[in-house]
Scaffold this motif. Structure first.
Motif, PDB file in Angstrom:
ATOM      1  N   SER A 164      39.268  29.892  43.423  1.00 42.65           N
ATOM      2  CA  SER A 164      39.624  29.177  42.121  1.00 42.65           C
ATOM      3  C   SER A 164      38.427  28.167  41.667  1.00 42.65           C
ATOM      4  N   ARG A 165      37.521  28.234  42.412  1.00 43.41           N
ATOM      5  CA  ARG A 165      36.434  27.232  42.141  1.00 43.41           C
ATOM      6  C   ARG A 165      35.861  28.012  40.560  1.00 43.41           C
ATOM      7  N   LEU A 166      35.759  29.394  40.504  1.00 44.36           N
ATOM      8  CA  LEU A 166      35.304  29.891  39.192  1.00 44.36           C
ATOM      9  C   LEU A 166      36.581  30.846  38.717  1.00 44.36           C
ATOM     10  N   VAL A 167      37.257  31.352  39.359  1.00 38.61           N
ATOM     11  CA  VAL A 167      38.520  31.908  38.695  1.00 38.61           C
ATOM     12  C   VAL A 167      39.880  31.339  39.002  1.00 38.61           C
ATOM     13  N   PRO A 168      40.029  30.348  37.949  1.00 43.11           N
ATOM     14  CA  PRO A 168      41.390  29.746  38.072  1.00 43.11           C
ATOM     15  C   PRO A 168      42.478  30.392  38.074  1.00 43.11           C
ATOM     16  N   ASP A 169      42.481  31.727  37.365  1.00 46.63           N
ATOM     17  CA  ASP A 169      43.834  32.741  37.354  1.00 46.63           C
ATOM     18  C   ASP A 169      43.994  33.334  38.820  1.00 46.63           C
ATOM     19  N   ALA A 170      45.076  33.052  39.069  1.00 46.14           N
ATOM     20  CA  ALA A 170      45.323  33.618  40.665  1.00 46.14           C
ATOM     21  C   ALA A 170      45.487  35.150  40.382  1.00 46.14           C
ATOM     22  N   ALA A 171      45.838  35.600  39.502  1.00 47.96           N
ATOM     23  CA  ALA A 171      46.146  36.978  39.215  1.00 47.96           C
ATOM     24  C   ALA A 171      44.844  37.783  39.218  1.00 47.96           C
ATOM     25  N   SER A 172      43.671  37.047  38.807  1.00 45.68           N
ATOM     26  CA  SER A 172      42.429  37.756  38.615  1.00 45.68           C
ATOM     27  C   SER A 172      41.826  37.462  39.940  1.00 45.68           C
ATOM     28  N   GLN A 173      42.069  36.818  40.826  1.00 43.22           N
ATOM     29  CA  GLN A 173      41.011  36.582  42.018  1.00 43.22           C
ATOM     30  C   GLN A 173      40.896  37.802  42.750  1.00 43.22           C
ATOM     31  N   PRO A 174      42.168  38.599  43.182  1.00 40.12           N
ATOM     32  CA  PRO A 174      41.635  39.832  43.872  1.00 40.12           C
ATOM     33  C   PRO A 174      40.677  40.684  43.354  1.00 40.12           C
ATOM     34  N   ALA A 175      40.623  40.821  42.033  1.00 43.67           N
ATOM     35  CA  ALA A 175      39.578  41.575  41.251  1.00 43.67           C
ATOM     36  C   ALA A 175      38.125  40.807  41.646  1.00 43.67           C
ATOM     37  N   MET A 176      38.117  39.828  41.507  1.00 42.28           N
ATOM     38  CA  MET A 176      36.998  38.884  41.849  1.00 42.28           C
ATOM     39  C   MET A 176      36.285  39.254  43.246  1.00 42.28           C
TER      40      MET A 176
END
Length: 227
Positions: free
Chosen positions: A125-137
């Motif tokens: 969440s430090r750089l990707v606040p959208d939880a749905a996008s975090q797995p891809a990150m």
């Protein structure tokens, strides 16, 4: 920098087992210095970050209290400093060694290209606040780490028996620990086959057997990231 007897030095190392403090602790073990450990894992939550804030305002580990009382942060800086501080341990090329430039290059490459990625992975969440996008990150960052290992393996030459030649160095310790993190040592072997044998020698070094068992044990399934 004047050399000093390891037995005269006492260090305090802040960090958790298996973390970025581990290669520093391994180096201190080989040097024979006295070290007190304070286990803190800031990635486990705000309480742990608050614990370390009084030591390091960045609320990160590792941090190393030197015998002089001065505090160091940044694992690469600690390893470089310790290597020069304790030349009798033979863990780094001397300033006039033809291997020095290669050593410095890769000691800086590791935190710049690989280690820094874990700051985001520890808390997406430090750089990707959208939880749905975090797995891809997380997936893409793991692939980036693997690619960086591959690039290093292609350029470092032909390690034999260690990454800089005949002697185990700080670079070997750093890679041995970091290659056990995401995306696992098994993936590292595939991406960095030339470095793999040197790293396995560090794993098996009898001088570090008790240290590994206590601070970063080789439990069943460790090469696949299982515990």
């Amino acid at each position: 920098m004047p050399a000093t007897s390891a037995s005269e030095d006492r260090y305090v190392l802040y960090g958790a087992p298996g973390s970025g403090a581990t290669p520093v602790h391994a180096a201190l073990t080989l040097i024979g210095a006295q070290v007190d450990t304070v286990d803190i894992a800031p990635w486990e939550g705000d309480a742990e970050r608050e614990r370390v804030s009084g030591v390091n305002p960045m609320r990160q580990v590792p941090a190393l209290r030197l015998p002089s009382g001065e505090l160091m942060t940044e694992s690469a800086a600690m390893l470089l400093w310790l290597g020069d501080r304790h030349p009798e341990a033979g863990l780094c090329p001397a300033p006039d060694s033809p291997l020095r430039a290669r050593y410095l290059r890769w000691m800086v490459y590791l935190p710049a290209a690989i280690y820094s990625i874990y700051w985001v992975r520890d808390d997406p969440s430090r750089l990707v606040p959208d939880a749905a996008s975090q797995p891809a990150m997380l997936e893409r960052s793991a692939e980036r780490i693997a690619h960086c290992w591959h690039l290093m393996d292609e350029q470092i030459g032909n390690p034999s028996p260690y990454l800089l030649g005949e002697r185990l160095s700080m670079l070997d310790l750093y890679v041995a620990v970091m290659s056990r993190w995401t995306p696992t040592r098994e993936r590292f072997y595939r991406e960095a086959p030339r470095m793999a044998e040197a790293v396995k020698r560090v794993d098996a070094d009898p001088r570090l057997a008790a240290f590994w068992a206590a601070r970063f044990p080789f439990v069943a399934g460790w090469e696949q990231g299982q515990s």
